[in-house]
Design a protein around this motif. Structure first.
Motif, PDB file in Angstrom:
ATOM      1  N   ARG A  67       8.731  -0.604 -13.430  1.00 50.31           N
ATOM      2  CA  ARG A  67       7.321  -0.592 -12.926  1.00 50.31           C
ATOM      3  C   ARG A  67       7.212  -1.288 -11.436  1.00 50.31           C
ATOM      4  NH1 ARG A  67       3.913  -2.816 -18.108  1.00 50.31           N
ATOM      5  NH2 ARG A  67       5.040  -1.329 -19.571  1.00 50.31           N
ATOM      6  N   ARG A  68       6.559  -0.626 -10.570  1.00 49.61           N
ATOM      7  CA  ARG A  68       6.362  -1.071  -9.445  1.00 49.61           C
ATOM      8  C   ARG A  68       5.083  -2.020  -9.382  1.00 49.61           C
ATOM      9  NH1 ARG A  68       6.780   3.391  -4.995  1.00 49.61           N
ATOM     10  NH2 ARG A  68       4.537   3.686  -5.559  1.00 49.61           N
ATOM     11  N   ARG A  69       5.327  -3.166  -8.534  1.00 46.95           N
ATOM     12  CA  ARG A  69       4.466  -4.184  -8.420  1.00 46.95           C
ATOM     13  C   ARG A  69       3.115  -3.668  -7.544  1.00 46.95           C
ATOM     14  NH1 ARG A  69       7.859  -8.595  -6.080  1.00 46.95           N
ATOM     15  NH2 ARG A  69       5.831  -8.844  -4.809  1.00 46.95           N
ATOM     16  N   PHE A  70       2.051  -4.299  -7.568  1.00 49.87           N
ATOM     17  CA  PHE A  70       0.894  -3.716  -7.011  1.00 49.87           C
ATOM     18  C   PHE A  70       1.276  -3.745  -5.470  1.00 49.87           C
ATOM     19  CE2 PHE A  70      -3.307  -2.899  -5.569  1.00 49.87           C
ATOM     20  CZ  PHE A  70      -3.664  -3.830  -4.394  1.00 49.87           C
ATOM     21  N   ASP A  71       2.099  -4.732  -4.714  1.00 44.93           N
ATOM     22  CA  ASP A  71       2.422  -4.746  -3.400  1.00 44.93           C
ATOM     23  C   ASP A  71       3.123  -3.652  -2.893  1.00 44.93           C
ATOM     24  OD1 ASP A  71       2.761  -8.333  -2.901  1.00 44.93           O
ATOM     25  OD2 ASP A  71       1.769  -7.318  -4.414  1.00 44.93           O
ATOM     26  N   GLU A  72       4.051  -3.130  -3.861  1.00 39.16           N
ATOM     27  CA  GLU A  72       4.969  -1.861  -3.440  1.00 39.16           C
ATOM     28  C   GLU A  72       4.092  -0.997  -3.395  1.00 39.16           C
ATOM     29  OE1 GLU A  72       9.242  -3.319  -5.413  1.00 39.16           O
ATOM     30  OE2 GLU A  72       7.554  -2.607  -6.604  1.00 39.16           O
ATOM     31  N   ARG A  73       3.220  -0.468  -4.519  1.00 40.16           N
ATOM     32  CA  ARG A  73       2.564   0.570  -4.552  1.00 40.16           C
ATOM     33  C   ARG A  73       1.403   0.577  -3.104  1.00 40.16           C
ATOM     34  NH1 ARG A  73       1.500  -1.141  -9.971  1.00 40.16           N
ATOM     35  NH2 ARG A  73      -0.541  -1.518  -9.413  1.00 40.16           N
ATOM     36  N   MET A  74       1.109  -0.568  -2.919  1.00 41.09           N
ATOM     37  CA  MET A  74       0.060  -0.765  -1.700  1.00 41.09           C
ATOM     38  C   MET A  74       0.655  -0.251  -0.524  1.00 41.09           C
ATOM     39  SD  MET A  74      -3.117  -1.075  -0.778  1.00 41.09           S
ATOM     40  CE  MET A  74      -4.270  -1.819   0.034  1.00 41.09           C
ATOM     41  N   ALA A  75       2.170  -0.889  -0.399  1.00 37.41           N
ATOM     42  CA  ALA A  75       2.746  -0.654   0.984  1.00 37.41           C
ATOM     43  C   ALA A  75       3.129   1.040   0.952  1.00 37.41           C
ATOM     44  CB  ALA A  75       4.024  -1.433   0.840  1.00 37.41           C
ATOM     45  N   SER A  76       3.387   1.672  -0.147  1.00 37.85           N
ATOM     46  CA  SER A  76       3.474   2.942  -0.114  1.00 37.85           C
ATOM     47  C   SER A  76       2.349   3.608   0.257  1.00 37.85           C
ATOM     48  CB  SER A  76       4.120   3.435  -1.474  1.00 37.85           C
ATOM     49  OG  SER A  76       5.402   2.919  -1.912  1.00 37.85           O
ATOM     50  N   SER A  77       1.339   3.284  -0.064  1.00 38.50           N
ATOM     51  CA  SER A  77       0.195   4.118   0.152  1.00 38.50           C
ATOM     52  C   SER A  77      -0.040   3.972   1.667  1.00 38.50           C
ATOM     53  CB  SER A  77      -1.218   3.788  -0.720  1.00 38.50           C
ATOM     54  OG  SER A  77      -1.403   2.481  -0.497  1.00 38.50           O
ATOM     55  N   VAL A  78       0.088   2.759   2.252  1.00 38.66           N
ATOM     56  CA  VAL A  78      -0.023   2.244   3.468  1.00 38.66           C
ATOM     57  C   VAL A  78       0.882   3.211   4.473  1.00 38.66           C
ATOM     58  CG1 VAL A  78      -0.146   0.570   5.301  1.00 38.66           C
ATOM     59  CG2 VAL A  78      -1.097  -0.024   3.161  1.00 38.66           C
ATOM     60  N   ALA A  79       2.079   3.044   4.137  1.00 36.38           N
ATOM     61  CA  ALA A  79       2.959   3.930   4.775  1.00 36.38           C
ATOM     62  C   ALA A  79       2.727   5.571   4.937  1.00 36.38           C
ATOM     63  CB  ALA A  79       4.359   3.836   4.209  1.00 36.38           C
ATOM     64  N   ALA A  80       2.291   5.911   3.712  1.00 39.63           N
ATOM     65  CA  ALA A  80       1.816   7.620   3.688  1.00 39.63           C
ATOM     66  C   ALA A  80       0.717   7.576   4.418  1.00 39.63           C
ATOM     67  CB  ALA A  80       1.636   7.949   2.224  1.00 39.63           C
ATOM     68  N   GLU A  81      -0.191   6.891   4.382  1.00 37.21           N
ATOM     69  CA  GLU A  81      -1.371   7.080   5.449  1.00 37.21           C
ATOM     70  C   GLU A  81      -0.796   6.915   7.015  1.00 37.21           C
ATOM     71  OE1 GLU A  81      -5.608   4.933   6.209  1.00 37.21           O
ATOM     72  OE2 GLU A  81      -4.595   4.636   4.217  1.00 37.21           O
ATOM     73  N   LEU A  82      -0.333   6.035   7.024  1.00 37.21           N
ATOM     74  CA  LEU A  82       0.200   5.912   8.721  1.00 37.21           C
ATOM     75  C   LEU A  82       1.101   7.120   9.051  1.00 37.21           C
ATOM     76  CD1 LEU A  82       0.598   4.225  11.288  1.00 37.21           C
ATOM     77  CD2 LEU A  82       2.608   3.199  10.035  1.00 37.21           C
ATOM     78  N   ALA A  83       1.827   7.702   8.208  1.00 38.58           N
ATOM     79  CA  ALA A  83       2.712   8.740   8.454  1.00 38.58           C
ATOM     80  C   ALA A  83       1.501  10.011   8.736  1.00 38.58           C
ATOM     81  CB  ALA A  83       3.688   9.109   7.255  1.00 38.58           C
ATOM     82  N   ARG A  84       0.551  10.063   7.950  1.00 33.79           N
ATOM     83  CA  ARG A  84      -0.294  11.327   8.044  1.00 33.79           C
ATOM     84  C   ARG A  84      -0.969  11.072   9.470  1.00 33.79           C
ATOM     85  NH1 ARG A  84      -1.307  10.323   2.700  1.00 33.79           N
ATOM     86  NH2 ARG A  84      -3.191   8.986   2.982  1.00 33.79           N
ATOM     87  N   GLU A  85      -1.275   9.758   9.915  1.00 35.83           N
ATOM     88  CA  GLU A  85      -1.961   9.578  11.015  1.00 35.83           C
ATOM     89  C   GLU A  85      -0.929   9.940  12.273  1.00 35.83           C
ATOM     90  OE1 GLU A  85      -4.987   6.101   9.547  1.00 35.83           O
ATOM     91  OE2 GLU A  85      -3.633   5.769  11.043  1.00 35.83           O
ATOM     92  N   LEU A  86       0.312   9.794  11.902  1.00 37.20           N
ATOM     93  CA  LEU A  86       1.155  10.095  13.375  1.00 37.20           C
ATOM     94  C   LEU A  86       1.359  11.380  13.490  1.00 37.20           C
ATOM     95  CD1 LEU A  86       3.624   7.152  12.761  1.00 37.20           C
ATOM     96  CD2 LEU A  86       2.084   7.299  14.381  1.00 37.20           C
ATOM     97  N   LEU A  87       1.220  12.258  12.645  1.00 40.06           N
ATOM     98  CA  LEU A  87       1.476  13.582  12.481  1.00 40.06           C
ATOM     99  C   LEU A  87       0.129  14.638  13.183  1.00 40.06           C
ATOM    100  CD1 LEU A  87       2.975  14.399   9.034  1.00 40.06           C
ATOM    101  CD2 LEU A  87       4.025  14.305  11.177  1.00 40.06           C
TER     102      LEU A  87
END
Length: 87
Positions: A67-87
């Motif tokens: 199970r992933r911890r909340f911090d890891e899930r949050m970091a993943s969603s932030v990274a995904a959002e950043l990747a969308r913004e950069l495209l």
């Protein structure tokens, strides 16, 4: 916060307890998994334990990874959002 008294026994304590109980009952301490399984199975049958034997139960479904911890899930969603913004 858990109190000191509520903590589970350590592995070392469990081994010590098992060794003392084996000595008290005249059983040889099982030093392998196979020997431990055989002793547990024999003692369960002798005491009339109601649970089925391990080979009589269906296999457990595979675990779906850790199970992933909340911090890891949050970091993943932030990274995904950043990747969308950069495209």
């Amino acid at each position: 916060m858990r109190r000191w008294e509520d903590r589970k026994p350590t592995v070392r304590q469990i081994y010590a307890l098992a060794a003392v109980l084996c000595e008290r009952t005249g059983e040889e301490f099982p030093w392998t998994r196979e020997a431990a399984s055989e002793l547990i199975e024999r003692l369960r049958l002798e005491t009339g334990h109601p649970a089925p034997r391990l080979e009589d139960t269906p296999p457990r479904p595979p675990r779906s990874g850790r199970r992933r911890r909340f911090d890891e899930r949050m970091a993943s969603s932030v990274a995904a959002e950043l990747a969308r913004e950069l495209l």
